[in-house]
Design an enzyme around this catalytic site. Structure first.
Site, short mmCIF file in Angstrom:
data_model
loop_
_atom_site.label_atom_id
_atom_site.label_comp_id
_atom_site.label_asym_id
_atom_site.label_seq_id
_atom_site.Cartn_x
_atom_site.Cartn_y
_atom_site.Cartn_z
N HIS A 132 -9.14 1.27 5.45
CA HIS A 132 -7.83 1.50 6.06
C HIS A 132 -7.99 2.46 7.24
O HIS A 132 -8.80 3.39 7.19
CB HIS A 132 -6.85 2.07 5.02
CG HIS A 132 -5.44 2.02 5.51
ND1 HIS A 132 -4.95 2.96 6.39
CD2 HIS A 132 -4.44 1.14 5.28
CE1 HIS A 132 -3.69 2.65 6.68
NE2 HIS A 132 -3.35 1.55 6.02
N GLU A 144 -4.62 -4.67 10.85
CA GLU A 144 -3.56 -3.66 10.98
C GLU A 144 -3.77 -2.89 12.29
O GLU A 144 -4.54 -1.92 12.32
CB GLU A 144 -3.63 -2.67 9.81
CG GLU A 144 -3.43 -3.31 8.46
CD GLU A 144 -2.93 -2.29 7.43
OE1 GLU A 144 -1.86 -2.53 6.87
OE2 GLU A 144 -3.61 -1.27 7.21
N GLY A 193 3.27 2.51 10.60
CA GLY A 193 4.22 3.60 10.39
C GLY A 193 5.00 4.00 11.62
O GLY A 193 5.67 5.03 11.64
N LYS A 215 0.16 4.27 -0.28
CA LYS A 215 -0.47 5.48 0.30
C LYS A 215 -0.24 6.68 -0.63
O LYS A 215 -0.29 6.51 -1.84
CB LYS A 215 0.07 5.70 1.72
CG LYS A 215 -0.04 4.42 2.56
CD LYS A 215 0.24 4.60 4.01
CE LYS A 215 0.09 3.27 4.73
NZ LYS A 215 0.29 3.35 6.17
N GLU A 255 -6.31 4.87 8.15
CA GLU A 255 -6.11 6.29 7.82
C GLU A 255 -7.38 6.89 7.20
O GLU A 255 -7.66 8.07 7.38
CB GLU A 255 -4.90 6.43 6.88
CG GLU A 255 -3.60 6.19 7.64
CD GLU A 255 -2.48 5.56 6.84
OE1 GLU A 255 -2.53 5.58 5.59
OE2 GLU A 255 -1.54 5.03 7.47
N SER A 301 4.18 -1.94 10.16
CA SER A 301 5.64 -2.02 10.28
C SER A 301 6.21 -3.39 9.91
O SER A 301 7.14 -3.87 10.54
CB SER A 301 6.08 -1.60 11.69
OG SER A 301 5.71 -0.25 11.94
N ASN A 352 0.88 -1.17 0.00
CA ASN A 352 0.00 0.00 0.00
C ASN A 352 0.92 1.22 0.00
O ASN A 352 1.53 1.53 1.02
CB ASN A 352 -0.88 -0.03 1.25
CG ASN A 352 -1.70 1.24 1.42
OD1 ASN A 352 -1.77 2.07 0.50
ND2 ASN A 352 -2.31 1.41 2.58
P1 13P Z 1 3.60 0.54 7.49
O1 13P Z 1 4.08 -0.78 6.89
O2 13P Z 1 4.32 1.72 6.95
O3 13P Z 1 3.56 0.47 8.98
O4 13P Z 1 2.07 0.72 7.00
C1 13P Z 1 1.18 -0.34 7.15
C2 13P Z 1 -0.07 0.00 6.43
O5 13P Z 1 -0.79 0.90 6.83
C3 13P Z 1 -0.40 -0.74 5.21
O6 13P Z 1 -1.70 -0.50 4.80
#
Ligand code: 13P
Length: 256
Positions: free
Chosen positions: A101, A173, A179, A11, A103, A219, A9
Site C-alpha cells: 500500500h 491506487e 483520501g 487502515k 502508505e 476515493s 481497507n
Molecule cells: P480512500 O478510498 O479513502 O481514498 O482510500 C483508498 C485506499 O487507500 C484503499 O487502500
C-alpha cells in the site's frame, strides 16, 4: 471469467464495537441483497481485530466474504518487535494480505525489493496477496506514470511463476486519489488498468493476464463506483474511507 472484488481497507480506524456493528450490517445486507456469490467482498481490519472479524464472518457462513490483513513481515519469526508474520495471519484465519500500500511505501519506506520478499513469504505460506501500485501526482505530472507502474509491478512480481502470479490481485491506487476526494476518471483508471494487463500479457501471456483481477482504489464512493466498475479492465475496488460506513460500502458492492 476473472473475480469481481470489492475490498474495504479500514487502515487504522474503528473500534471493536464499531467493527462488530459494521461487519454484521454488511453481512446482513449481502444476505438480503442477494449479491452474486461470484462477487468477493473483503474486510481489512487492523491487526488487533482480525480474529474478531474472523469469528463474526464464520457465524454468517458466507463463503464470498474474505478477511485481509493490511501488512505482513518478510520473515517467519524472531526479533522483529511490532511485526506480524504470515504464519500468524494464517493462524488467525486471514484469507488474504494487502502488500505494498502507498502508505506503507511512504511512511515505512517499503521498497519494491522489500515488497518482493513479502510477496514471496505470503505465497510460500499459501496466503494470496492484494498487491498495491500507484504513482504520485508529481510522477503523473512529469509523465512518468507508466514507467513507475511498470517498475513497481516488474520489480516485485515478475520473478514469480505464472502459477504464483495467479494468486495475486493487483490494486491500482494513484496516490493523488487516496483520501483526497479526487478520483481518477473512469477513463484514467481504464487507461492504466489496460496498460497493467498488457504488461502481464507480455510477460505471462493472455491466459494469465485475462484472469487477473485488477482493482481500482482512491476515493471510490457510492456516487462514482458504478462508472469506474463499468470499465472493461476494472474488476472492482479497494476502498478506504467509504468502507467504514456499512451503507456506503454496500452501495459500492451493489455497483459491481
Ligand atoms: P480512500 O478510498 O479513502 O481514498 O482510500 C483508498 C485506499 O487507500 C484503499 O487502500
Amino acid at each position: 471469467m476473472r473475480s469481481k472484488i470489492v475490498a474495504g481497507n479500514w487502515k487504522m480506524n474503528l473500534s471493536s464495537v464499531e467493527i462488530s456493528k459494521l461487519v454484521k450490517e454488511v453481512a446482513n445486507q449481502i444476505i438480503e441483497g442477494e449479491i452474486s456469490s461470484d462477487t468477493k467482498i473483503v474486510f481489512g481490519p487492523a491487526f488487533p481485530y482480525l480474529a474478531l472479524v474472523r469469528e463474526i464472518l464464520d457465524s454468517f457462513h458466507l463463503g464470498n466474504i474474505l478477511l485481509a490483513a493490511q501488512n505482513c513481515s518478510e520473515i517467519d519469526s524472531g526479533a522483529r518487535t511490532g511485526e506480524t508474520s504470515v504464519g500468524m495471519l494464517k493462524d488467525v484465519g486471514c484469507d488474504l494480505v494487502i502488500i505494498g500500500h502507498s502508505e506503507r511505501r511512504k511512511f515505512h519506506k517499503e521498497s519494491n525489493e522489500l515488497l518482493k520478499l513479502k510477496v514471496d513469504k505470503s505465497l510460500e505460506h499459501g496466503l494470496p496477496v492484494i498487491f498495491c501500485i500507484g504513482e504520485t501526482l508529481e510522477e503523473r505530472e512529469q509523465e512518468k506514470l507508466f514507467e513507475v507502474i511498470e517498475s513497481q509491478v516488474s520489480e516485485a512480481l515478475f520473478h514469480l511463476s505464472a502459477e504464483d502470479l495467479s494468486k495475486i490481485v493487483l490494486a491500482y491506487e494513484p496516490v493523488w486519489a487516496i483520501g483526497t476526494g479526487v478520483t481518477a476518471s473512469p477513463e484514467q483508471a481504464q487507461e492504466m488498468h489496460q496498460f497493467i494487463r498488457l504488461l502481464i500479457d507480455k510477460k505471462y501471456g493472455f491466459e494469465v493476464s485475462d484472469k487477473m483481477s485488477i482493482l481500482y482504489g482512491g476515493s471510490v464512493k457510492p456516487a462514482n463506483a458504478a462508472e469506474l466498475f463499468s470499465k472493461p479492465d476494472v474488476d472492482g475496488g479497494l476502498v478506504g474511507g467509504a468502507s467504514l460506513k456499512s451503507g456506503d460500502f454496500f452501495e459500492i458492492i451493489k455497483a459491481i
